[in-house]
Design an enzyme around this catalytic site. Structure first.
Site, short mmCIF file in Angstrom:
data_model
loop_
_atom_site.label_atom_id
_atom_site.label_comp_id
_atom_site.label_asym_id
_atom_site.label_seq_id
_atom_site.Cartn_x
_atom_site.Cartn_y
_atom_site.Cartn_z
N LYS A 59 0.83 -1.21 0.00
CA LYS A 59 0.00 0.00 0.00
C LYS A 59 0.86 1.25 0.00
CE LYS A 59 -3.89 -2.32 2.17
NZ LYS A 59 -4.48 -2.80 3.41
N GLN B 46 -4.96 -1.71 9.63
CA GLN B 46 -4.66 -2.99 8.97
C GLN B 46 -5.12 -4.16 9.85
OE1 GLN B 46 -3.24 -3.45 5.80
NE2 GLN B 46 -3.78 -5.57 6.15
N ASP C 123 -11.08 2.80 3.97
CA ASP C 123 -11.57 1.47 3.66
C ASP C 123 -13.07 1.45 3.35
OD1 ASP C 123 -9.83 -0.60 3.36
OD2 ASP C 123 -9.64 -1.06 5.48
#
Length: 299
Positions: free
Chosen positions: A57, A101, A124
């Site tokens: 990422k 995460q 997200d």
């Protein structure tokens, strides 16, 4: 007789195209806003798979011109410490997207942490406010994986209007938002899952079949309607008899490629699209913040 092979839905190539578009958008906007977009990825502990995802990422961020505000915490970090960090990032004007995460160490409450993220910085797209906006068809950040699937289908001009769509899997990460997005695109949607009776009879009716159950090889060729569009969201690591591991999806790719019209590979299908949409969400937040503060006029 010639054997028919499904056309590949190439997420890797499309993700690269999206990254190029975002790079150009960031260069143009940064001149007016005076700073790049920023993404903060919070990781706790030393899960090797998570560390690899985070590196990927951050690499993708650097490629398009997004500043990374990654924070790596020891396994013992407390819930309160993390909540304080999220509160500070919510207030930080350099940060447009925040992502925790997963998975987290067992002593931490992931849902509670997710709820602490400012909805407009929820990279997200999983905050209850953003899921509520999706249900209502309102503007908001969308869950990256299902949004990536929708973008992939759009790229290949696969119409969903009036089609029978079946989603296998009902997670809050993929299955539920996926069903809502398909519904928004005028598909008729069925959600199936591990407890569904006679899964085969459900999937055989699908014009568009999305496999997102996290079970390797769950969908076999006899479960697929000829000419269907089959999207494999599953990413499972399997080890063969020789101890060699590889990534496979939720579908039996080799046999289904002879039945379906379109199919996604694993890896190289939905995976790269998830990261591309994470970057897209960060840029969307960046532009929205600039618009709200009057720095930028976004049409």
């Amino acid at each position: 007789m010639e054997t028919k092979t499904a056309k590949l839905l190439d997420g890797k190539t499309l993700a690269e195209k999206i990254q190029k578009e975002l790079t150009a958008q960031i260069i143009e906007s940064q001149a007016k806003i005076g700073r790049p977009p920023g993404l903060a990825v919070l990781m706790v502990g030393d899960n090797p798979a998570s560390a690899a995802y985070v590196r990927n990422k951050e690499k993708s961020c650097a490629k398009v011109g997004i500043a990374s505000f990654g924070k790596h915490f020891p396994k013992e970090t407390t819930q309160t410490e993390l909540e304080d960090v999220i509160a500070a990032l919510n207030q930080d004007e350099q940060v447009d997207g925040i992502l925790v995460q997963l998975p987290l160490p067992e002593h931490l409450d992931a849902v509670k942490l997710l709820h602490q993220i400012e909805p407009d910085k929820d990279a997200d797209g999983l905050h209850p406010v953003n899921l509520g906006r999706l249900v209502r068809g309102e503007r908001g950040l969308r869950s990256c994986t299902p949004a990536g699937v929708m973008r992939l289908l759009a790229e290949y001009e696969i119409s969903l209007r009036g089609k029978q769509a079946v989603v296998v899997g009902r997670s809050i990460l993929v299955g539920k938002p996926m069903a809502l997005m398909l519904l928004e695109a005028d598909a008729t949607v069925t959600i199936a899952h591990s407890r569904s009776q006679d899964l085969k009879s459900i999937t055989q009716n699908a014009d568009v079949l999305i496999a997102a159950a996290g079970l390797p090889g769950l969908i076999t060729a006899d479960m697929v309607k000829p000419g269907a569009v089959v999207v494999d969201v599953g990413i499972n690591r399997v080890t063969d008899a020789h101890g060699k591991s590889r990534l496979v999806g939720d579908i039996n790719f080799a046999s289904i490629a002879g039945v379906a019209e379109y199919i996604t590979p694993v890896p190289g299908g939905v995976g790269p699209m998830t990261v591309a949409l994470l970057l897209q969400n960060t840029v969307t937040s960046y532009l929205q913040a600039a618009e709200e503060s009057g720095v930028l006029n976004v049409k």
